[in-house]
Design an enzyme around this catalytic site. Structure first.
Site, mmCIF file in Angstrom:
data_model
loop_
_atom_site.group_PDB
_atom_site.id
_atom_site.type_symbol
_atom_site.label_atom_id
_atom_site.label_comp_id
_atom_site.label_asym_id
_atom_site.label_seq_id
_atom_site.Cartn_x
_atom_site.Cartn_y
_atom_site.Cartn_z
ATOM 1 N N MET A 148 -44.304 35.447 4.842
ATOM 2 C CA MET A 148 -45.003 36.181 3.771
ATOM 3 C C MET A 148 -45.033 35.385 2.473
ATOM 4 O O MET A 148 -45.885 35.625 1.622
ATOM 5 C CB MET A 148 -44.327 37.524 3.529
ATOM 6 N N TYR A 183 -45.963 32.444 0.088
ATOM 7 C CA TYR A 183 -47.091 31.500 0.121
ATOM 8 C C TYR A 183 -46.984 30.401 -0.931
ATOM 9 O O TYR A 183 -47.947 29.691 -1.179
ATOM 10 C CB TYR A 183 -48.434 32.250 0.006
ATOM 11 N N LEU A 220 -51.875 36.242 -8.351
ATOM 12 C CA LEU A 220 -53.212 35.723 -8.022
ATOM 13 C C LEU A 220 -54.245 36.845 -7.951
ATOM 14 O O LEU A 220 -55.445 36.578 -7.850
ATOM 15 C CB LEU A 220 -53.169 35.008 -6.662
ATOM 16 N N SER A 221 -53.803 38.095 -8.002
ATOM 17 C CA SER A 221 -54.729 39.212 -7.797
ATOM 18 C C SER A 221 -55.852 39.264 -8.837
ATOM 19 O O SER A 221 -57.007 39.495 -8.462
ATOM 20 C CB SER A 221 -53.954 40.534 -7.762
ATOM 21 N N GLY A 265 -36.292 44.655 3.418
ATOM 22 C CA GLY A 265 -36.740 45.212 2.143
ATOM 23 C C GLY A 265 -38.074 45.914 2.314
ATOM 24 O O GLY A 265 -38.494 46.234 3.436
ATOM 25 N N GLY A 266 -38.758 46.142 1.193
ATOM 26 C CA GLY A 266 -40.015 46.884 1.232
ATOM 27 C C GLY A 266 -41.067 46.197 2.083
ATOM 28 O O GLY A 266 -41.777 46.854 2.859
ATOM 29 N N LYS A 303 -42.884 48.928 -6.322
ATOM 30 C CA LYS A 303 -43.584 49.550 -5.191
ATOM 31 C C LYS A 303 -42.960 50.889 -4.755
ATOM 32 O O LYS A 303 -43.675 51.821 -4.434
ATOM 33 C CB LYS A 303 -43.634 48.592 -4.005
ATOM 34 N N ASP A 326 -50.660 46.575 2.515
ATOM 35 C CA ASP A 326 -49.987 45.341 2.958
ATOM 36 C C ASP A 326 -50.024 45.198 4.481
ATOM 37 O O ASP A 326 -50.161 44.083 5.008
ATOM 38 C CB ASP A 326 -48.521 45.320 2.486
ATOM 39 N N GLY A 334 -35.549 40.309 7.464
ATOM 40 C CA GLY A 334 -35.529 41.034 6.199
ATOM 41 C C GLY A 334 -35.662 42.524 6.445
ATOM 42 O O GLY A 334 -36.155 42.955 7.510
HETATM 43 P P1 NDP Z 1 -36.953 42.921 -1.318
HETATM 44 O O1 NDP Z 1 -36.239 42.453 -2.539
HETATM 45 O O2 NDP Z 1 -37.190 44.394 -1.118
HETATM 46 O O3 NDP Z 1 -36.173 42.402 -0.008
HETATM 47 C C1 NDP Z 1 -35.673 41.099 0.048
HETATM 48 C C2 NDP Z 1 -35.159 40.796 1.442
HETATM 49 O O4 NDP Z 1 -34.760 39.426 1.491
HETATM 50 C C3 NDP Z 1 -33.935 41.621 1.875
HETATM 51 O O5 NDP Z 1 -34.021 41.895 3.247
HETATM 52 C C4 NDP Z 1 -32.789 40.649 1.577
HETATM 53 O O6 NDP Z 1 -31.628 40.875 2.358
HETATM 54 C C5 NDP Z 1 -33.404 39.345 1.958
HETATM 55 N N1 NDP Z 1 -32.734 38.202 1.335
HETATM 56 C C6 NDP Z 1 -32.809 37.823 0.035
HETATM 57 N N2 NDP Z 1 -32.058 36.721 -0.175
HETATM 58 C C7 NDP Z 1 -31.517 36.374 1.034
HETATM 59 C C8 NDP Z 1 -30.676 35.308 1.480
HETATM 60 N N3 NDP Z 1 -30.236 34.364 0.628
HETATM 61 N N4 NDP Z 1 -30.338 35.276 2.773
HETATM 62 C C9 NDP Z 1 -30.781 36.216 3.640
HETATM 63 N N5 NDP Z 1 -31.590 37.245 3.297
HETATM 64 C C10 NDP Z 1 -31.955 37.318 1.996
HETATM 65 O O7 NDP Z 1 -38.348 42.121 -1.308
HETATM 66 P P2 NDP Z 1 -39.721 42.527 -0.620
HETATM 67 O O8 NDP Z 1 -39.430 43.107 0.713
HETATM 68 O O9 NDP Z 1 -40.563 43.335 -1.523
HETATM 69 O O10 NDP Z 1 -40.458 41.104 -0.480
HETATM 70 C C11 NDP Z 1 -39.970 40.095 0.411
HETATM 71 C C12 NDP Z 1 -40.843 38.847 0.298
HETATM 72 O O11 NDP Z 1 -42.164 39.103 0.789
HETATM 73 C C13 NDP Z 1 -41.011 38.351 -1.141
HETATM 74 O O12 NDP Z 1 -40.906 36.940 -1.121
HETATM 75 C C14 NDP Z 1 -42.427 38.784 -1.499
HETATM 76 O O13 NDP Z 1 -43.019 37.946 -2.472
HETATM 77 C C15 NDP Z 1 -43.130 38.638 -0.149
HETATM 78 N N6 NDP Z 1 -44.341 39.470 -0.035
HETATM 79 C C16 NDP Z 1 -45.539 38.824 0.224
HETATM 80 C C17 NDP Z 1 -46.696 39.550 0.366
HETATM 81 C C18 NDP Z 1 -47.981 38.839 0.657
HETATM 82 O O14 NDP Z 1 -49.062 39.459 0.518
HETATM 83 N N7 NDP Z 1 -47.955 37.579 1.078
HETATM 84 C C19 NDP Z 1 -46.713 41.019 0.219
HETATM 85 C C20 NDP Z 1 -45.397 41.595 -0.016
HETATM 86 C C21 NDP Z 1 -44.277 40.817 -0.149
HETATM 87 P P3 NDP Z 1 -30.484 41.909 1.879
HETATM 88 O O15 NDP Z 1 -30.987 43.282 2.233
HETATM 89 O O16 NDP Z 1 -29.299 41.504 2.644
HETATM 90 O O17 NDP Z 1 -30.321 41.728 0.390
#
Ligand code: NDP
Length: 288
Positions: free
Chosen positions: A225, A227, A23-24, A138-139, A73, A110, A136
Site C-alpha cells: 500500500m 507508494y 496527491l489527492s 490497522g485501519g 478515518k 479504499d 498489519g
Molecule cells: P495504522 O497506523 O492504523 O496501522 C499501522 C500498522 O502498521 C499496524 O498494524 C502496526 O502494527 C504496523 N506497524 C507499524 N510499525 C511497524 C513495525 N515497525 N513493525 C511491524 N509492524 C508495524 O495505519 P493505516 O492502517 O491507516 O495505514 C497503513 C499504511 O497503509 C500506511 O503506510 C498508509 O499510508 C497506507 N495506506 C495507503 C493507501 C493507498 O491508497 N495506497 C490507503 C490507505 C493506507 P501494530 O498494531 O503492532 O502497531
C-alpha cells in the site's frame, strides 16, 4: 485548460494531518480541469483536537464532501449519521458526503481502490481461489480484509506485530479471518494467492521487519500500500522472485475515482494520465 471557478462552483477536498504531501488535490483537480467542470478540490489540515468542530461546521452542504486520511478515518466514521456497509465493515471512513439536510454520509472507497489496483496490475487475479495474507491490522488492513472477504476470498490471514489487534480485527470481520503473529509469516504465505503490506513500516532491507517472500508460490501476487517509493523494498524483493506486483499508487488512484463521482456528479474524464502526474509529483519514474 483550467476549470472555471464561479460563485456556484462545487467544492470538495481532503482532510488529514499532515496534509501537505497528499496527491489527492493534484489528482482531482486534473480531472476537474480536463472535464471543464465548475469546481475545486482543496486540502484541509484541521488540528486533531479541532477535527470534530471542523466536520460539524460543514453540515448542510457547505462543501459537497471530503476525503479523509490519517489520522481521522475512524473519527470521521464515528461522526457520520449514515455509514455505508463498506465504511462499517472497514471500521473507518475515507469519504464523507455532506447532504443539504445536514446529514453526514460516511463511505469507504479504499477497498474498491485496492481491488481496482489488482485488476489493473495483476489481470486475471482471482481472489476466490486461495487465501489472502494481509500484513498489519490497522485501519488500512481492516479495509483490505473486508474488501477481500466481500470479493469472495476463502480465508484472510491477518498477521500483525501486536497480535491482539489482529484478533480484534478477526472478531469484527468473522470466521474467515485468521489472526496470526508476524513470526508465523512463512507458514501463512504458503499457498496464498496474494500478500499485501498494509503496515506503515518499511519492510525488508530498510531496517523494517523481514517477510520471507520466498515462501510464496510462483502465482502469488504481492502488493504494497505504500507508494513512496513506488517500488518499495518489499515489491523489489517480490520482483526479484518473479512474482507479479501491485503498487500503492494504483490503489490511491482507484479509490479516488468513485470519490470524484460522489463529489462532482460524474465519473472522472477518460484520457487524463493522473498516474504520470502523480509520479512526476513524487519525483519517481514508472517501474522499469
Ligand atoms: P495504522 O497506523 O492504523 O496501522 C499501522 C500498522 O502498521 C499496524 O498494524 C502496526 O502494527 C504496523 N506497524 C507499524 N510499525 C511497524 C513495525 N515497525 N513493525 C511491524 N509492524 C508495524 O495505519 P493505516 O492502517 O491507516 O495505514 C497503513 C499504511 O497503509 C500506511 O503506510 C498508509 O499510508 C497506507 N495506506 C495507503 C493507501 C493507498 O491508497 N495506497 C490507503 C490507505 C493506507 P501494530 O498494531 O503492532 O502497531
Amino acid at each position: 485548460m483550467t476549470a472555471s471557478i464561479s460563485g456556484t462552483a462545487r467544492v470538495a477536498g481532503v482532510a488529514g494531518s499532515p496534509i501537505a504531501h497528499s496527491l489527492s488535490p493534484m489528482i482531482h483537480n486534473a480531472w476537474l480541469n480536463a472535464a471543464g467542470l465548475d469546481g475545486a478540490y482543496v486540502p484541509f489540515a484541521p488540528s486533531p483536537a479541532g477535527f470534530e468542530a471542523f466536520i460539524q461546521g460543514l453540515r448542510g452542504g457547505v462543501i459537497t464532501g471530503l476525503n479523509i486520511t490519517l489520522p481521522f478515518k475512524e473519527a470521521a466514521l464515528a461522526l457520520a449519521d449514515a455509514p455505508t456497509p463498506a465504511a462499517q465493515a472497514a471500521g473507518a471512513a475515507n469519504l464523507l458526503l455532506f447532504a443539504q439536510d445536514g446529514t453526514i454520509i460516511a463511505d469507504n472507497t479504499d477497498g474498491i481502490g485496492l481491488l481496482a489496483a489488482f485488476g489493473e496490475q495483476a489481470p486475471g487475479f482471482d481472489p476466490t481461489t486461495a487465501p489472502v495474507v494481509i500484513l498489519g491490522a490497522g485501519g488500512a488492513a481492516r479495509g483490505a480484509a473486508a474488501a477481500f472477504l466481500a470479493a469472495g476470498a476463502p480465508q484472510v490471514r491477518v498477521l500483525n506485530r501486536t497480535l491482539a489487534r489482529a484478533e480484534s480485527l478477526a472478531e469484527a470481520l468473522g470466521s474467515r479471518v485468521s489472526p496470526l503473529p508476524l513470526s508465523d509469516a512463512a507458514r501463512a504465505l504458503d499457498g496464498a494467492g496474494a500478500v499485501i503490506n498494509a503496515t506503515s513500516a518499511g519492510l525488508s532491507d530498510t531496517g523494517g521487519f523481514e517477510v520471507p517472500l520466498e515462501a510464496t508460490g510462483a502465482d502469488c501476487v504481492v502488493m504494497d500500500m505504500v507508494y513512496k517509493p513506488l517500488v518499495t523494498p518489499f515489491l523489489a524483493t517480490a520482483q526479484a522472485l518473479d512474482r507479479r506486483t501491485v503498487d500503492g499508487l494504483a490503489m490511491l488512484i482507484g479509490q479516488a475515482r468513485p470519490a470524484f463521482a460522489a463529489f462532482f456528479g460524474q465519473p472522472p474524464p477518460a484520457g487524463v494520465d493522473v498516474r504520470a502526474l502523480a509520479l512526476k509529483s513524487l519525483g519517481q519514474n514508472e517501474r522499469t
